[in-house]
Write an enzyme that holds these catalytic residues in place. Sequence first.
Site, PDB file in Angstrom:
ATOM      1  N   HIS A 140     131.601  28.700  49.868  1.00 36.41           N
ATOM      2  CA  HIS A 140     130.410  28.454  48.612  1.00 36.41           C
ATOM      3  C   HIS A 140     131.694  28.305  47.501  1.00 36.41           C
ATOM      4  O   HIS A 140     131.654  29.711  47.558  1.00 36.41           O
ATOM      5  CB  HIS A 140     129.470  29.006  48.736  1.00 36.41           C
ATOM      6  CG  HIS A 140     128.438  28.156  48.322  1.00 36.41           C
ATOM      7  ND1 HIS A 140     128.802  26.449  47.308  1.00 36.41           N
ATOM      8  CD2 HIS A 140     128.199  29.010  46.806  1.00 36.41           C
ATOM      9  CE1 HIS A 140     127.809  26.974  46.777  1.00 36.41           C
ATOM     10  NE2 HIS A 140     127.301  28.068  45.884  1.00 36.41           N
ATOM     11  N   GLY A 155     130.604  32.034  43.426  1.00 35.60           N
ATOM     12  CA  GLY A 155     129.062  32.872  42.323  1.00 35.60           C
ATOM     13  C   GLY A 155     128.441  31.962  43.587  1.00 35.60           C
ATOM     14  O   GLY A 155     128.332  31.310  44.077  1.00 35.60           O
ATOM     15  N   ASP A 156     127.257  32.649  42.609  1.00 42.96           N
ATOM     16  CA  ASP A 156     125.409  32.137  42.954  1.00 42.96           C
ATOM     17  C   ASP A 156     125.280  30.334  43.115  1.00 42.96           C
ATOM     18  O   ASP A 156     126.192  30.071  41.271  1.00 42.96           O
ATOM     19  CB  ASP A 156     124.462  33.167  42.349  1.00 42.96           C
ATOM     20  CG  ASP A 156     124.395  34.802  42.301  1.00 42.96           C
ATOM     21  OD1 ASP A 156     124.677  34.145  43.686  1.00 42.96           O
ATOM     22  OD2 ASP A 156     123.708  35.097  42.239  1.00 42.96           O
ATOM     23  N   SER A 157     124.365  29.807  43.648  1.00 35.55           N
ATOM     24  CA  SER A 157     124.272  28.453  42.951  1.00 35.55           C
ATOM     25  C   SER A 157     123.328  28.665  42.063  1.00 35.55           C
ATOM     26  O   SER A 157     122.445  29.383  41.651  1.00 35.55           O
ATOM     27  CB  SER A 157     122.956  28.141  43.950  1.00 35.55           C
ATOM     28  OG  SER A 157     122.784  26.761  43.653  1.00 35.55           O
ATOM     29  N   GLY A 158     124.028  27.307  41.329  1.00 33.50           N
ATOM     30  CA  GLY A 158     123.564  27.407  39.266  1.00 33.50           C
ATOM     31  C   GLY A 158     124.455  27.810  38.500  1.00 33.50           C
ATOM     32  O   GLY A 158     123.802  27.752  37.782  1.00 33.50           O
ATOM     33  N   VAL A 159     125.105  29.114  39.360  1.00 35.81           N
ATOM     34  CA  VAL A 159     125.830  30.323  37.965  1.00 35.81           C
ATOM     35  C   VAL A 159     126.715  29.178  36.488  1.00 35.81           C
ATOM     36  O   VAL A 159     126.917  29.397  35.684  1.00 35.81           O
ATOM     37  CB  VAL A 159     126.865  31.256  38.577  1.00 35.81           C
ATOM     38  CG1 VAL A 159     127.999  30.319  39.721  1.00 35.81           C
ATOM     39  CG2 VAL A 159     127.272  32.234  37.414  1.00 35.81           C
ATOM     40  N   GLY A 160     126.927  27.719  37.227  1.00 35.37           N
ATOM     41  CA  GLY A 160     127.717  26.881  36.987  1.00 35.37           C
ATOM     42  C   GLY A 160     129.162  26.424  36.728  1.00 35.37           C
ATOM     43  O   GLY A 160     129.922  26.057  36.003  1.00 35.37           O
ATOM     44  N   LYS A 161     129.769  27.070  38.731  1.00 34.57           N
ATOM     45  CA  LYS A 161     130.677  26.505  38.968  1.00 34.57           C
ATOM     46  C   LYS A 161     131.537  25.354  38.801  1.00 34.57           C
ATOM     47  O   LYS A 161     132.612  24.787  38.610  1.00 34.57           O
ATOM     48  CB  LYS A 161     130.737  26.763  39.976  1.00 34.57           C
ATOM     49  CG  LYS A 161     130.153  28.822  40.496  1.00 34.57           C
ATOM     50  CD  LYS A 161     130.770  28.662  42.100  1.00 34.57           C
ATOM     51  CE  LYS A 161     129.588  28.207  43.268  1.00 34.57           C
ATOM     52  NZ  LYS A 161     128.306  28.408  42.696  1.00 34.57           N
ATOM     53  N   SER A 162     130.772  24.087  38.983  1.00 31.56           N
ATOM     54  CA  SER A 162     131.232  23.023  39.256  1.00 31.56           C
ATOM     55  C   SER A 162     131.138  22.224  37.958  1.00 31.56           C
ATOM     56  O   SER A 162     132.244  21.343  37.524  1.00 31.56           O
ATOM     57  CB  SER A 162     130.136  22.188  39.376  1.00 31.56           C
ATOM     58  OG  SER A 162     129.834  22.059  41.087  1.00 31.56           O
ATOM     59  N   ASP A 179     131.940  22.919  45.704  1.00 32.90           N
ATOM     60  CA  ASP A 179     130.448  23.295  46.329  1.00 32.90           C
ATOM     61  C   ASP A 179     131.108  23.976  48.006  1.00 32.90           C
ATOM     62  O   ASP A 179     130.986  25.377  48.086  1.00 32.90           O
ATOM     63  CB  ASP A 179     130.073  22.072  47.002  1.00 32.90           C
ATOM     64  CG  ASP A 179     128.542  22.468  47.776  1.00 32.90           C
ATOM     65  OD1 ASP A 179     128.443  23.241  47.061  1.00 32.90           O
ATOM     66  OD2 ASP A 179     128.102  22.128  48.482  1.00 32.90           O
ATOM     67  N   GLU A 204     130.008  17.505  41.910  1.00 33.96           N
ATOM     68  CA  GLU A 204     128.233  17.772  42.122  1.00 33.96           C
ATOM     69  C   GLU A 204     128.204  18.075  40.227  1.00 33.96           C
ATOM     70  O   GLU A 204     127.917  19.350  40.486  1.00 33.96           O
ATOM     71  CB  GLU A 204     127.700  17.969  42.901  1.00 33.96           C
ATOM     72  CG  GLU A 204     125.908  17.724  42.920  1.00 33.96           C
ATOM     73  CD  GLU A 204     125.199  18.868  43.678  1.00 33.96           C
ATOM     74  OE1 GLU A 204     124.097  18.979  43.188  1.00 33.96           O
ATOM     75  OE2 GLU A 204     125.962  19.655  44.927  1.00 33.96           O
ATOM     76  N   ARG A 245     137.010  45.975  30.713  1.00 36.27           N
ATOM     77  CA  ARG A 245     137.595  45.442  29.205  1.00 36.27           C
ATOM     78  C   ARG A 245     138.588  45.844  29.654  1.00 36.27           C
ATOM     79  O   ARG A 245     139.062  44.739  28.475  1.00 36.27           O
ATOM     80  CB  ARG A 245     136.016  46.156  28.740  1.00 36.27           C
ATOM     81  CG  ARG A 245     134.196  45.687  28.909  1.00 36.27           C
ATOM     82  CD  ARG A 245     134.277  46.967  27.285  1.00 36.27           C
ATOM     83  NE  ARG A 245     134.206  45.811  26.566  1.00 36.27           N
ATOM     84  CZ  ARG A 245     133.724  46.687  24.948  1.00 36.27           C
ATOM     85  NH1 ARG A 245     133.412  47.124  25.425  1.00 36.27           N
ATOM     86  NH2 ARG A 245     134.162  46.465  24.182  1.00 36.27           N
TER      87      ARG A 245
END
Length: 312
Positions: A140, A155-162, A179, A204, A245
Amino acid sequence: MANEVSVRNLVDAMGLTVLIGKEYLDDKKITTSDISRPGLELTGYFNFYPKERIQLFGMTEHAYANGLTHENRQVVMDQLATDQTPCFVVSNDLDVPLELLEIVKERHIPILISKLTTSRLSSNMVNYLEARLSERQSIHGVLVDIYGLGVMITGDSGVGKSETALELIRRGHRLIADDRVDVFQKDEETLVGEAPAILKHLLEIRGIGIIDIMNLFGAGAVRDDTDISLIIHLENWSPDKQFDRLGNGEEFVKIFDVNLPKISVPVKTGRNLAIIIEVAAMNFRAKTMGYDATKVFEDNLNGLIQTNSKKD
């Protein structure tokens, strides 16, 4: 994972000419990337004949076969052409022995011709078959080509990858997969990622839906596949989470037998993730070329400490 490739797929991928057996290209299946050059078999030694492999005739096999008597060629070709033999491939645009032509017609085995040299043809076929027959793992994430570097964003779903990938595409980089990334191991040190056929060139975006990157941005905005060099993992920022950092902390993710370097990037309102990922890719490439900004900083810091110590 595909466990077989049709001879038609091989013909299309390699640009081979079908001399005999065009009607059997879909029926005949290749199950191994190994190629057989039947030199020993032409001498009559069939104790370990790998009949399930593509049988490749080059200059050496052609010359030896021409030196045999008609009767000996008939015997040898009869043993070479088995029910499990997917096809015969002849390099250098060489003539095919008549005895082989006769037997493959009876047994419905295609004969394919190439103008390439034997070594080049063998290498091309092995590379193609290894990619098609390799074990695959679906991950994923989003795979983007950034300045020629394959970067997989996870990253988790909805984190802003797309959304981040879309901004990277607008900045001139190229999309490979959104995706879901199909990953296979090309060799001991290299992983290749590509999009599943159903998702190819598609992205998407929540609130908009599916968009066709090739249609909107042109052919230069997409690639079919790429070697994966780096994983960038997006995480929602938390005050309890410690992020690197200075750039001296190394993380790796093992996929198959390859360890991929991983960089964790915190996601927070106001951060331009596309630029951060672009710079992370550039910095990673600089490190692979021998320039390490973290080491420069450490050297500068040590020099400053030594200078101050002398003043004291």
